[in-house]
Design a protein around this motif. Sequence first.
Motif, PDB file in Angstrom:
ATOM      1  N   LYS A  34       0.837  -1.209   0.000  1.00  0.00           N
ATOM      2  CA  LYS A  34       0.000   0.000   0.000  1.00  0.00           C
ATOM      3  C   LYS A  34       0.868   1.254   0.000  1.00  0.00           C
ATOM      4  CE  LYS A  34      -3.970  -1.978   2.390  1.00  0.00           C
ATOM      5  NZ  LYS A  34      -4.717  -1.998   3.657  1.00  0.00           N
ATOM      6  N   GLY A  35       1.950   1.208   0.760  1.00  0.00           N
ATOM      7  CA  GLY A  35       2.857   2.354   0.801  1.00  0.00           C
ATOM      8  C   GLY A  35       3.477   2.632  -0.552  1.00  0.00           C
ATOM      9  N   ILE A  36       3.896   1.588  -1.248  1.00  0.00           N
ATOM     10  CA  ILE A  36       4.480   1.753  -2.575  1.00  0.00           C
ATOM     11  C   ILE A  36       3.438   2.300  -3.552  1.00  0.00           C
ATOM     12  CG2 ILE A  36       5.441   0.493  -4.544  1.00  0.00           C
ATOM     13  CD1 ILE A  36       6.805  -1.344  -2.471  1.00  0.00           C
ATOM     14  N   LYS A  37       2.220   1.783  -3.453  1.00  0.00           N
ATOM     15  CA  LYS A  37       1.145   2.230  -4.338  1.00  0.00           C
ATOM     16  C   LYS A  37       0.836   3.713  -4.112  1.00  0.00           C
ATOM     17  CE  LYS A  37      -3.472   0.786  -5.776  1.00  0.00           C
ATOM     18  NZ  LYS A  37      -4.564  -0.153  -5.519  1.00  0.00           N
ATOM     19  N   ASN A  38       0.764   4.130  -2.833  1.00  0.00           N
ATOM     20  CA  ASN A  38       0.499   5.537  -2.520  1.00  0.00           C
ATOM     21  C   ASN A  38       1.645   6.428  -2.977  1.00  0.00           C
ATOM     22  OD1 ASN A  38      -2.034   5.167  -1.414  1.00  0.00           O
ATOM     23  ND2 ASN A  38      -1.234   4.789   0.636  1.00  0.00           N
ATOM     24  N   PHE A  39       2.877   5.935  -2.863  1.00  0.00           N
ATOM     25  CA  PHE A  39       4.033   6.705  -3.311  1.00  0.00           C
ATOM     26  C   PHE A  39       3.962   6.936  -4.820  1.00  0.00           C
ATOM     27  CE2 PHE A  39       8.367   6.742  -5.021  1.00  0.00           C
ATOM     28  CZ  PHE A  39       8.846   7.878  -4.391  1.00  0.00           C
ATOM     29  N   LYS A  41       1.311   6.883  -6.678  1.00  0.00           N
ATOM     30  CA  LYS A  41       0.175   7.763  -6.950  1.00  0.00           C
ATOM     31  C   LYS A  41       0.562   9.224  -6.682  1.00  0.00           C
ATOM     32  CE  LYS A  41      -4.604   8.529  -5.545  1.00  0.00           C
ATOM     33  NZ  LYS A  41      -5.663   8.112  -4.615  1.00  0.00           N
ATOM     34  N   GLY A  42       1.274   9.455  -5.606  1.00  0.00           N
ATOM     35  CA  GLY A  42       1.717  10.805  -5.273  1.00  0.00           C
ATOM     36  C   GLY A  42       2.691  11.359  -6.295  1.00  0.00           C
ATOM     37  N   MET A  43       3.579  10.515  -6.794  1.00  0.00           N
ATOM     38  CA  MET A  43       4.526  10.963  -7.810  1.00  0.00           C
ATOM     39  C   MET A  43       3.801  11.304  -9.110  1.00  0.00           C
ATOM     40  SD  MET A  43       7.429  11.142  -6.421  1.00  0.00           S
ATOM     41  CE  MET A  43       8.516  11.301  -7.805  1.00  0.00           C
ATOM     42  N   ALA A  44       2.780  10.533  -9.463  1.00  0.00           N
ATOM     43  CA  ALA A  44       2.022  10.803 -10.684  1.00  0.00           C
ATOM     44  C   ALA A  44       1.239  12.112 -10.547  1.00  0.00           C
ATOM     45  CB  ALA A  44       1.078   9.652 -10.989  1.00  0.00           C
ATOM     46  N   GLU A  45       0.667  12.375  -9.379  1.00  0.00           N
ATOM     47  CA  GLU A  45      -0.070  13.617  -9.163  1.00  0.00           C
ATOM     48  C   GLU A  45       0.865  14.810  -9.193  1.00  0.00           C
ATOM     49  OE1 GLU A  45      -2.119  13.171  -5.489  1.00  0.00           O
ATOM     50  OE2 GLU A  45      -3.620  11.817  -6.320  1.00  0.00           O
ATOM     51  N   GLU A  46       2.061  14.642  -8.666  1.00  0.00           N
ATOM     52  CA  GLU A  46       3.025  15.736  -8.636  1.00  0.00           C
ATOM     53  C   GLU A  46       3.444  16.143 -10.039  1.00  0.00           C
ATOM     54  OE1 GLU A  46       7.566  16.089  -7.260  1.00  0.00           O
ATOM     55  OE2 GLU A  46       6.164  15.486  -5.687  1.00  0.00           O
ATOM     56  N   GLU A  47       3.597  15.178 -10.918  1.00  0.00           N
ATOM     57  CA  GLU A  47       3.980  15.479 -12.292  1.00  0.00           C
ATOM     58  C   GLU A  47       2.838  16.152 -13.049  1.00  0.00           C
ATOM     59  OE1 GLU A  47       5.218  11.830 -13.987  1.00  0.00           O
ATOM     60  OE2 GLU A  47       7.033  11.708 -12.790  1.00  0.00           O
ATOM     61  N   ALA A  48       1.600  15.832 -12.717  1.00  0.00           N
ATOM     62  CA  ALA A  48       0.446  16.351 -13.446  1.00  0.00           C
ATOM     63  C   ALA A  48       0.136  17.793 -13.060  1.00  0.00           C
ATOM     64  CB  ALA A  48      -0.772  15.467 -13.192  1.00  0.00           C
TER      65      ALA A  48
END
Length: 73
Positions: A34-39, A41-48
């Motif tokens: 779950k931690g890896i998945k959230n990480f 997801k956060g990286m993808a949102e940061e790029e967008a």
Amino acid sequence: MGSFSLIHWLVFGVIAILLLGGGRFSNLMGDVAKGIKNFKKGMAEEEAEPTRIEAQRAAEPAYKTEERTRETR
């Protein structure tokens, strides 16, 4: 000589599962996943999403920046 072979890692894994219990080990691995998945997801949102500075620069017309440079000369 200092490295561990596959047999050493398997024995270590079996002992860890016996000490921690199957459920605890399973929950621990689930939390790591779950931690890896959230990480990710956060990286993808940061790029967008652009930062505030980038958004201000994009919204500001180019002629205003030219006028500011002329005023400072």
